[in-house]
Motif scaffolding. Structure first.
Motif, PDB file in Angstrom:
ATOM      1  N   ILE A 129     -39.645   5.286  -2.259  1.00 24.43           N
ATOM      2  CA  ILE A 129     -40.686   6.174  -2.093  1.00 24.43           C
ATOM      3  C   ILE A 129     -41.203   6.776  -3.252  1.00 24.43           C
ATOM      4  N   ALA A 130     -40.248   6.917  -4.325  1.00 23.53           N
ATOM      5  CA  ALA A 130     -40.627   7.495  -5.637  1.00 23.53           C
ATOM      6  C   ALA A 130     -41.143   6.150  -6.417  1.00 23.53           C
ATOM      7  N   GLY A 131     -40.539   4.948  -6.363  1.00 26.10           N
ATOM      8  CA  GLY A 131     -41.029   3.980  -7.078  1.00 26.10           C
ATOM      9  C   GLY A 131     -42.524   3.342  -6.672  1.00 26.10           C
ATOM     10  N   VAL A 132     -42.748   3.523  -5.230  1.00 25.36           N
ATOM     11  CA  VAL A 132     -44.061   2.999  -4.815  1.00 25.36           C
ATOM     12  C   VAL A 132     -45.017   3.919  -5.305  1.00 25.36           C
ATOM     13  N   GLY A 133     -44.634   5.337  -5.287  1.00 20.18           N
ATOM     14  CA  GLY A 133     -45.862   6.329  -5.791  1.00 20.18           C
ATOM     15  C   GLY A 133     -45.960   6.141  -6.892  1.00 20.18           C
ATOM     16  N   ALA A 134     -44.877   5.911  -7.902  1.00 20.24           N
ATOM     17  CA  ALA A 134     -45.250   5.942  -9.253  1.00 20.24           C
ATOM     18  C   ALA A 134     -45.986   4.571  -9.613  1.00 20.24           C
ATOM     19  N   ALA A 135     -45.691   3.346  -8.924  1.00 20.49           N
ATOM     20  CA  ALA A 135     -46.428   2.243  -9.328  1.00 20.49           C
ATOM     21  C   ALA A 135     -47.879   2.520  -9.008  1.00 20.49           C
ATOM     22  N   GLY A 136     -48.125   3.142  -7.819  1.00 19.27           N
ATOM     23  CA  GLY A 136     -49.727   3.269  -7.461  1.00 19.27           C
ATOM     24  C   GLY A 136     -50.298   4.276  -8.534  1.00 19.27           C
ATOM     25  N   LEU A 137     -49.597   5.333  -8.889  1.00 16.86           N
ATOM     26  CA  LEU A 137     -50.024   6.214  -9.934  1.00 16.86           C
ATOM     27  C   LEU A 137     -50.554   5.411 -11.287  1.00 16.86           C
ATOM     28  N   VAL A 138     -49.370   4.689 -11.741  1.00 18.72           N
ATOM     29  CA  VAL A 138     -49.786   4.033 -13.277  1.00 18.72           C
ATOM     30  C   VAL A 138     -50.842   2.948 -12.860  1.00 18.72           C
ATOM     31  N   ALA A 139     -50.810   2.155 -12.039  1.00 13.64           N
ATOM     32  CA  ALA A 139     -51.582   1.361 -11.391  1.00 13.64           C
ATOM     33  C   ALA A 139     -53.136   1.854 -11.404  1.00 13.64           C
ATOM     34  N   ALA A 140     -53.269   3.030 -10.599  1.00 14.01           N
ATOM     35  CA  ALA A 140     -54.663   3.725 -10.637  1.00 14.01           C
ATOM     36  C   ALA A 140     -55.173   4.147 -12.276  1.00 14.01           C
ATOM     37  N   ALA A 141     -54.063   4.316 -13.092  1.00 13.15           N
ATOM     38  CA  ALA A 141     -54.368   5.133 -14.212  1.00 13.15           C
ATOM     39  C   ALA A 141     -54.971   3.827 -15.225  1.00 13.15           C
ATOM     40  N   LEU A 142     -54.434   2.511 -14.756  1.00 13.52           N
ATOM     41  CA  LEU A 142     -55.071   1.625 -15.553  1.00 13.52           C
ATOM     42  C   LEU A 142     -56.214   1.196 -15.160  1.00 13.52           C
ATOM     43  N   LEU A 143     -56.705   1.344 -14.220  1.00  6.05           N
ATOM     44  CA  LEU A 143     -58.106   0.887 -13.574  1.00  6.05           C
ATOM     45  C   LEU A 143     -59.003   1.808 -14.376  1.00  6.05           C
ATOM     46  N   PRO A 144     -60.454   0.972 -14.191  1.00  3.69           N
ATOM     47  CA  PRO A 144     -61.543   1.876 -14.462  1.00  3.69           C
ATOM     48  C   PRO A 144     -61.738   3.102 -13.664  1.00  3.69           C
ATOM     49  N   ARG A 145     -62.340   4.033 -14.145  1.00  7.60           N
ATOM     50  CA  ARG A 145     -62.805   5.402 -13.700  1.00  7.60           C
ATOM     51  C   ARG A 145     -61.513   5.919 -13.571  1.00  7.60           C
ATOM     52  N   ARG A 146     -61.194   6.732 -14.787  1.00  7.12           N
ATOM     53  CA  ARG A 146     -60.064   7.356 -15.284  1.00  7.12           C
ATOM     54  C   ARG A 146     -59.954   8.621 -15.027  1.00  7.12           C
ATOM     55  N   ARG A 147     -61.097   9.170 -14.418  1.00 10.99           N
ATOM     56  CA  ARG A 147     -61.291  10.596 -14.128  1.00 10.99           C
ATOM     57  C   ARG A 147     -59.827  11.316 -13.326  1.00 10.99           C
ATOM     58  N   ALA A 148     -59.430  12.417 -13.410  1.00 10.98           N
ATOM     59  CA  ALA A 148     -58.142  12.740 -12.683  1.00 10.98           C
ATOM     60  C   ALA A 148     -58.301  12.566 -11.348  1.00 10.98           C
ATOM     61  N   ILE A 149     -59.338  12.824 -10.820  1.00 13.45           N
ATOM     62  CA  ILE A 149     -59.608  12.817  -9.070  1.00 13.45           C
ATOM     63  C   ILE A 149     -59.652  11.429  -8.806  1.00 13.45           C
ATOM     64  N   ASP A 150     -60.147  10.432  -9.523  1.00  9.54           N
ATOM     65  CA  ASP A 150     -60.170   8.996  -9.303  1.00  9.54           C
ATOM     66  C   ASP A 150     -58.838   8.242  -9.139  1.00  9.54           C
ATOM     67  N   VAL A 151     -58.179   8.875 -10.284  1.00  9.55           N
ATOM     68  CA  VAL A 151     -56.713   8.235 -10.545  1.00  9.55           C
ATOM     69  C   VAL A 151     -55.790   8.949  -9.440  1.00  9.55           C
ATOM     70  N   VAL A 152     -55.911  10.013  -8.820  1.00 12.23           N
ATOM     71  CA  VAL A 152     -54.935  10.508  -7.896  1.00 12.23           C
ATOM     72  C   VAL A 152     -55.516  10.044  -6.580  1.00 12.23           C
TER      73      VAL A 152
END
Length: 303
Positions: free
Chosen positions: A120-143
């Motif tokens: 659970i923690a690993g998939v969540g962390a992977a999703g968060l890091v991956a989203a932060a590495l994509l374009p559109r890095r506003r906080a709402i878009d990353v979340v």
């Protein structure tokens, strides 16, 4: 502009074959490993090698297709696949026993870190890091992007209850996205999954969902991510009340698609299956859904 379009066309055309080739090579290298051997709900010997093969192949293909998103792709695909494989390998041990998210939290309060909680923690962390590495890095878009990626990984894990089901869903979802990596790897592994030679397990299902979620997130903005996350949350919540398998079986079209290409149950177990369940502690049990996974507690409700 023309040069960029040509490059995008070439990488898109190469991504599928690369994904399929890597997936097949990984499967050949891993499928004879005794540590990955399980018995499915039909009593047939299958290999969990389909999971890491899918994760490696689909990730490689996705990187070839969109090298500018390589970092996010690798984190999502291999990160989700790695924690899923860990859960596949050790989740059946008594010390990792827990049921549902509350069960894993309760185990943590008792001083036990279960494999399900790690996933659970690993998939969540992977999703968060991956989203932060994509374009559109506003906080709402990353979340929102993190929710889409991790939620997709979970959703595909819920679908992996019958041979070929998760891969067929991956092909259906990946085609409109043009996700050549997941499509190529899924196509390469589908015959073996339908033939009950391999299974995806958490490693493959999580990786497939996470990579498709990453592909979708990379193509959408705030509202697109919000709409997808709302749909994922609704389906996940529905899975706690409604059986996905029963819904599929009740719909003639969905049932036909679900059954297509699948090996029949009346062939009996493979010839090399010996002993009974008392001699095979990792035999899969036919739970509420007649699941095809190894017998182990799951932190996700089965649909």
């Amino acid at each position: 502009m023309a040069r960029r379009r040509l490059l995008r066309f070439v990488t898109g055309a190469l991504a599928g074959p690369v994904a399929g080739g890597v997936a097949r090579a990984a499967l050949r290298a891993l499928r004879d490993s005794p540590a990955l051997e399980r018995t499915n709900f039909h009593g047939r010997r299958v290999s969990l090698a389909g999971g890491p093969a899918l994760a490696l192949g689909a990730t490689a293909g996705a990187v070839v297709q969109r090298p500018e998103h390589a970092a996010a792709t690798v984190v999502a695909g291999l990160g989700s696949g790695a924690v899923g494989l860990y859960d596949d390998l050790v989740g059946g041990r008594p010390e990792h026993s827990a049921k549902g998210f509350r069960g894993h939290i309760g185990a943590l309060r008792q001083g036990r870190v279960t494999s399900g909680l790690v996933k659970i923690a690993g998939v969540g962390a992977a999703g968060l890091v991956a989203a932060a590495l994509l374009p559109r890095r506003r906080a709402i878009d990353v979340v929102l992007g993190a929710g889409v990626i991790a939620g997709s990984a979970n959703l595909f894990n819920l679908l992996d209850l019958r041979p070929g089901r998760a891969l067929k869903a991956g092909l259906a979802a990946g085609t409109p996205l043009g996700a050549s990596g997941p499509i190529g790897a899924a196509s390469a592994l589908l015959p073996a999954d339908l033939g009950e030679e391999i299974m995806l397990g958490d490693a493959g299902a999580n990786a497939l969902g996470a990579l498709l979620g990453t592909a979708y997130t990379a193509r959408t903005g705030t509202f697109g991510r919000l709409a997808a996350l709302a749909g994922i949350v609704a389906l996940t919540a529905a899975s706690e009340k409604v059986s996905f398998t029963k819904v599929i079986e009740a719909n003639p079209l969905l049932n036909r698609l679900d059954q297509w290409g699948r090996r029949g149950p009346d062939d009996g177990p493979d010839d090399d299956t010996v002993g009974d369940e008392s001699e095979m502690p990792e035999m899969s049990a036919e739970g509420p859904e007649g699941g095809r996974r190894p017998r182990k507690p799951s932190q996700y409700p089965r649909g």
